[in-house]
Design a protein around this motif. Structure first.
Motif: not given
Length: 168
Positions: A87-98, A153-159
């Protein structure tokens, strides 16, 4: 494969790079997701959230947390990565990938964990196993996706970034 998109402005990585980091990330994510979902299901069963639910949840955690880790690492991880890459391309923003990866994970994990919880913890005799499982999955899905995307997700990624911060 990691590239510049996977690095935030401070140089700390947003995704696990090694098997150890992947294991730690999975253990952390599974703990927070499973604990919240168990609390949610107990609260639904007893008619509301009470302080006692926070402690009662640890009984089910002893079973469901390792199950979630095993499912994620050995059953669904390759499928999630494969589907995400489709579903992603090299241009896909990281937020969308997440968001894509989190959504696919929840789409696979929620019905599976609901199935296991139905078999182990639900009183399904009156409604039947399939009906109870489907109802459990449908009730759990909105909570699981919302919890994953906006809180867990945001909490665990921050930790995770804090623990595994790398210097440039």
């Amino acid at each position: 494969m990691i590239n510049e998109q996977h690095v935030n402005h401070e140089g700390s990585f947003l995704i696990p790079e090694s098997k150890l980091e992947n294991f730690v990330f999975t253990v952390m994510m599974a703990f927070v997701m499973v604990y919240a979902m168990i609390c949610y299901n107990i609260a639904l069963t007893i008619g509301g959230m009470r302080d006692a639910v926070l402690l009662d949840a640890f009984r089910e955690m002893m079973i469901m947390w390792p199950v979630a880790i095993i499912l994620e690492m050995f059953v669904f991880e390759k499928t999630v990565v494969y589907l995400t890459q489709r579903l992603i391309t090299p241009e896909t923003p990281i937020l969308l990938i997440i968001l894509i990866r989190c959504s696919i994970t929840v789409c696979l994990m929620c019905p599976t964990m609901s199935l296991i919880a139905t078999a182990l913890f639900k009183n399904f005799q009156a409604a039947g196993f399939i009906g109870t499982w489907l109802q459990t999955a449908v009730i759990n899905f909105p909570m699981a996706i919302g919890w994953q995307i906006f809180f867990c997700g945001p909490t665990v990624r921050f930790l995770f970034r804090t623990i595994f911060r790398k210097d440039n």
